[in-house]
Design a protein around this motif. Structure first.
Motif, PDB file in Angstrom:
ATOM      1  N   VAL A  43       0.435  -1.309  -0.113  1.00  0.00           N
ATOM      2  CA  VAL A  43       0.088   0.003   0.176  1.00  0.00           C
ATOM      3  C   VAL A  43       1.357   1.376  -0.041  1.00  0.00           C
ATOM      4  O   VAL A  43       1.121   1.748   1.080  1.00  0.00           O
ATOM      5  CB  VAL A  43      -1.166  -0.214   0.858  1.00  0.00           C
ATOM      6  N   PRO A  44       0.804   1.668  -1.176  1.00  0.00           N
ATOM      7  CA  PRO A  44       1.992   2.688  -1.544  1.00  0.00           C
ATOM      8  C   PRO A  44       1.651   3.863  -0.617  1.00  0.00           C
ATOM      9  O   PRO A  44       0.471   3.989  -1.421  1.00  0.00           O
ATOM     10  CB  PRO A  44       2.630   3.280  -3.113  1.00  0.00           C
ATOM     11  N   SER A  45       2.634   4.929  -1.082  1.00  0.00           N
ATOM     12  CA  SER A  45       2.235   6.658  -1.054  1.00  0.00           C
ATOM     13  C   SER A  45       2.663   7.225  -1.946  1.00  0.00           C
ATOM     14  O   SER A  45       1.393   7.952  -2.107  1.00  0.00           O
ATOM     15  CB  SER A  45       2.912   7.314   0.164  1.00  0.00           C
ATOM     16  N   LYS A  46       3.179   6.895  -2.681  1.00  0.00           N
ATOM     17  CA  LYS A  46       2.864   7.197  -3.995  1.00  0.00           C
ATOM     18  C   LYS A  46       3.389   5.661  -5.131  1.00  0.00           C
ATOM     19  O   LYS A  46       4.369   4.967  -4.584  1.00  0.00           O
ATOM     20  CB  LYS A  46       3.900   8.364  -4.010  1.00  0.00           C
ATOM     21  N   ILE A  47       2.531   6.019  -6.012  1.00  0.00           N
ATOM     22  CA  ILE A  47       3.402   5.481  -7.724  1.00  0.00           C
ATOM     23  C   ILE A  47       3.630   6.367  -8.616  1.00  0.00           C
ATOM     24  O   ILE A  47       3.199   6.970  -9.301  1.00  0.00           O
ATOM     25  CB  ILE A  47       2.135   4.989  -7.850  1.00  0.00           C
ATOM     26  N   VAL A  48       5.054   5.526  -8.567  1.00  0.00           N
ATOM     27  CA  VAL A  48       6.047   6.806  -9.991  1.00  0.00           C
ATOM     28  C   VAL A  48       5.744   5.837 -10.898  1.00  0.00           C
ATOM     29  O   VAL A  48       6.582   4.698 -10.742  1.00  0.00           O
ATOM     30  CB  VAL A  48       7.207   7.624  -9.048  1.00  0.00           C
ATOM     31  N   CYS A  49       5.928   6.710 -12.167  1.00  0.00           N
ATOM     32  CA  CYS A  49       6.074   5.723 -13.465  1.00  0.00           C
ATOM     33  C   CYS A  49       6.846   6.371 -14.776  1.00  0.00           C
ATOM     34  O   CYS A  49       6.833   7.915 -14.555  1.00  0.00           O
ATOM     35  CB  CYS A  49       4.725   5.156 -14.099  1.00  0.00           C
ATOM     36  N   VAL A  50       8.095   5.675 -15.183  1.00  0.00           N
ATOM     37  CA  VAL A  50       8.815   6.256 -16.276  1.00  0.00           C
ATOM     38  C   VAL A  50       8.296   6.084 -17.604  1.00  0.00           C
ATOM     39  O   VAL A  50       7.241   5.101 -17.566  1.00  0.00           O
ATOM     40  CB  VAL A  50      10.114   5.752 -16.218  1.00  0.00           C
ATOM     41  N   HIS A  51       8.928   6.954 -18.190  1.00  0.00           N
ATOM     42  CA  HIS A  51       7.841   7.310 -19.667  1.00  0.00           C
ATOM     43  C   HIS A  51       7.702   6.495 -20.796  1.00  0.00           C
ATOM     44  O   HIS A  51       7.472   5.504 -21.206  1.00  0.00           O
ATOM     45  CB  HIS A  51       7.594   8.347 -20.406  1.00  0.00           C
ATOM     46  N   LEU A  52       9.259   6.398 -20.653  1.00  0.00           N
ATOM     47  CA  LEU A  52       9.935   4.933 -21.908  1.00  0.00           C
ATOM     48  C   LEU A  52      11.135   4.332 -21.572  1.00  0.00           C
ATOM     49  O   LEU A  52      12.474   5.632 -20.382  1.00  0.00           O
ATOM     50  CB  LEU A  52      10.519   5.741 -23.254  1.00  0.00           C
ATOM     51  N   ASN A  53      11.347   3.954 -21.150  1.00  0.00           N
ATOM     52  CA  ASN A  53      12.826   3.166 -21.071  1.00  0.00           C
ATOM     53  C   ASN A  53      13.485   1.901 -21.695  1.00  0.00           C
ATOM     54  O   ASN A  53      14.472   1.881 -21.965  1.00  0.00           O
ATOM     55  CB  ASN A  53      12.486   2.708 -19.510  1.00  0.00           C
ATOM     56  N   TYR A  54      12.333   0.937 -22.446  1.00  0.00           N
ATOM     57  CA  TYR A  54      12.909   0.183 -23.416  1.00  0.00           C
ATOM     58  C   TYR A  54      12.898   0.316 -25.014  1.00  0.00           C
ATOM     59  O   TYR A  54      12.256   0.642 -25.129  1.00  0.00           O
ATOM     60  CB  TYR A  54      11.400  -1.261 -23.530  1.00  0.00           C
ATOM     61  N   ALA A  55      14.337  -0.119 -25.201  1.00  0.00           N
ATOM     62  CA  ALA A  55      14.643   0.205 -26.393  1.00  0.00           C
ATOM     63  C   ALA A  55      13.151  -0.124 -27.866  1.00  0.00           C
ATOM     64  O   ALA A  55      13.416   0.606 -28.359  1.00  0.00           O
ATOM     65  CB  ALA A  55      16.265  -0.818 -26.757  1.00  0.00           C
ATOM     66  N   SER A  56      13.098  -1.409 -27.156  1.00  0.00           N
ATOM     67  CA  SER A  56      11.493  -1.985 -28.105  1.00  0.00           C
ATOM     68  C   SER A  56      11.050  -0.803 -28.665  1.00  0.00           C
ATOM     69  O   SER A  56      10.359  -0.233 -29.346  1.00  0.00           O
ATOM     70  CB  SER A  56      10.878  -2.873 -28.569  1.00  0.00           C
ATOM     71  N   ARG A  57      10.396  -0.151 -26.981  1.00  0.00           N
ATOM     72  CA  ARG A  57       8.967   0.758 -26.817  1.00  0.00           C
ATOM     73  C   ARG A  57       9.845   2.168 -27.586  1.00  0.00           C
ATOM     74  O   ARG A  57       8.289   2.386 -28.435  1.00  0.00           O
ATOM     75  CB  ARG A  57       8.646   1.135 -25.507  1.00  0.00           C
ATOM     76  N   VAL A  58      11.256   2.778 -27.525  1.00  0.00           N
ATOM     77  CA  VAL A  58      11.448   3.543 -28.238  1.00  0.00           C
ATOM     78  C   VAL A  58      11.446   3.364 -29.914  1.00  0.00           C
ATOM     79  O   VAL A  58      11.109   4.378 -30.686  1.00  0.00           O
ATOM     80  CB  VAL A  58      12.881   3.584 -26.964  1.00  0.00           C
ATOM     81  N   ALA A  59      12.062   2.739 -30.673  1.00  0.00           N
ATOM     82  CA  ALA A  59      11.763   2.114 -31.465  1.00  0.00           C
ATOM     83  C   ALA A  59      10.465   2.323 -32.013  1.00  0.00           C
ATOM     84  O   ALA A  59      10.311   2.418 -32.991  1.00  0.00           O
ATOM     85  CB  ALA A  59      12.750   0.907 -32.104  1.00  0.00           C
ATOM     86  N   GLU A  60       9.990   1.628 -31.897  1.00  0.00           N
ATOM     87  CA  GLU A  60       8.022   1.285 -31.884  1.00  0.00           C
ATOM     88  C   GLU A  60       7.297   2.466 -32.450  1.00  0.00           C
ATOM     89  O   GLU A  60       6.641   3.084 -33.007  1.00  0.00           O
ATOM     90  CB  GLU A  60       7.492   0.232 -30.680  1.00  0.00           C
ATOM     91  N   LEU A  61       8.172   3.671 -31.583  1.00  0.00           N
ATOM     92  CA  LEU A  61       7.754   4.989 -31.196  1.00  0.00           C
ATOM     93  C   LEU A  61       8.149   5.840 -32.089  1.00  0.00           C
ATOM     94  O   LEU A  61       7.469   6.648 -32.050  1.00  0.00           O
ATOM     95  CB  LEU A  61       7.134   5.139 -29.970  1.00  0.00           C
ATOM     96  N   MET A  62       8.578   5.589 -33.214  1.00  0.00           N
ATOM     97  CA  MET A  62       9.706   5.875 -34.108  1.00  0.00           C
ATOM     98  C   MET A  62      10.074   6.982 -32.857  1.00  0.00           C
ATOM     99  O   MET A  62       9.799   9.116 -33.889  1.00  0.00           O
ATOM    100  CB  MET A  62       9.068   6.758 -35.142  1.00  0.00           C
TER     101      MET A  62
END
Length: 281
Positions: A43-62
């Motif tokens: 039960v966290p006090s906050k949930i922080v998420c990174v936008h982009l990190n995986y090389a395959s996702r970066v390539a997919e989104l050009m």
């Protein structure tokens, strides 16, 4: 490695340890894994998420990665659990999965180096960073309405301590068919870097969660679909999609839309944007 879970047992919230196919409470009560009613393992006090990190996702989104990670925040009211229902509100069409590994903080963390970060991590769990892309055209890229709706942050089934994140496979399956298939070796910024980066200015408390990014091929799912995220050494997080009975109100706020950005993010395909553009997740 040790795996702990939170379940509902005899009407009470109970912490349990997994021993094979059995979950054991600290008072000795036992329940079979497949029969347990799971809760979010933390039960966290906050949930922080990174936008982009995986090389395959970066390539997919050009696109290309920025010089340093960028982040968004999911409210804790979005928490969900293993085997929980993910609700797509009436009036929305573009609900997408994003299989991820979630970092769980173990002790108060502030102003540390990446080399020190491992000492502040309790363990890891699996997350699915669901998003309602119908709202991509609102909130100036903050992702609050896209990623923050109730039920859109399943975590679980448990927290695994002593797990090495390096070189681990991660897959997302929809109705048994593999949709995402990646490896943590693709990550530009590893778990220790992400923790240290956030902790420069934001105090992380025990139980806080950092979502570490998703591989390529995030796509739309629909009521009736079953989505599973498998991570090597962490197990499988399973959820099913249901249709919400209540429509999005039309008398207040931005409404769901189907711009080119919404459709191309939800279903894949070419963007009209090139080069540097607002963060995508």
């Amino acid at each position: 490695m040790i795996e702990t879970r939170r379940i509902l047992l005899d009407g009470n919230v109970v912490d349990v340890v997994r021993r094979g196919d059995v979950l054991v409470a600290y008072d000795g009560r036992e329940v079979e894994v497949d029969l347990a009613t799971h809760l979010s393992p933390v039960v966290p006090s906050k949930i922080v998420c990174v936008h982009l990190n995986y090389a395959s996702r970066v390539a997919e989104l050009m696109t290309r990665l920025p010089a340093a990670p960028t982040y968004f925040h999911k409210p804790v009211s979005a928490l969900n659990a293993h085997d929980g229902a993910v609700v797509r509100p009436e009036g929305c069409k573009w609900l997408n999965y994003e299989g991820e590994i979630a970092i769980v903080i173990g002790r108060t963390c502030r102003n540390i180096s990446p080399a020190e970060a491992g000492d502040y991590i309790r363990g890891y769990t699996i997350g699915n960073d669901f998003g309602l892309h119908d709202f991509r055209d609102t909130d100036a890229g903050s992702m609050l309405r896209v990623k923050g709706a109730d039920t859109l942050c399943p975590l679980g089934p448990g927290v695994v301590e002593g797990w090495d994140f390096r070189g681990k496979g991660i897959r997302t399956l929809v109705n048994g068919s593999v949709r995402q298939d990646g490896n943590t070796g693709e990550m530009n910024w590893d778990m220790h870097y992400l923790v240290a980066d956030i902790a420069r200015t934001i105090t992380l408390q025990p139980g806080d969660v950092l979502m570490s990014g998703t591989p390529a091929i995030s796509r739309t799912v629909y009521p009736g679909d079953v989505v599973e995220v498998e991570v090597e050494g962490l197990g499988t997080l399973r959820n099913h999609i249901v249709a919400g009975p209540a429509p999005i109100r039309t008398d207040v706020g931005a409404q769901p839309s189907e711009s080119e950005e919404v459709l191309s993010t939800a279903q894949g395909g070419d963007w009209e944007f090139r080069g540097i553009r607002k963060p995508i997740s």
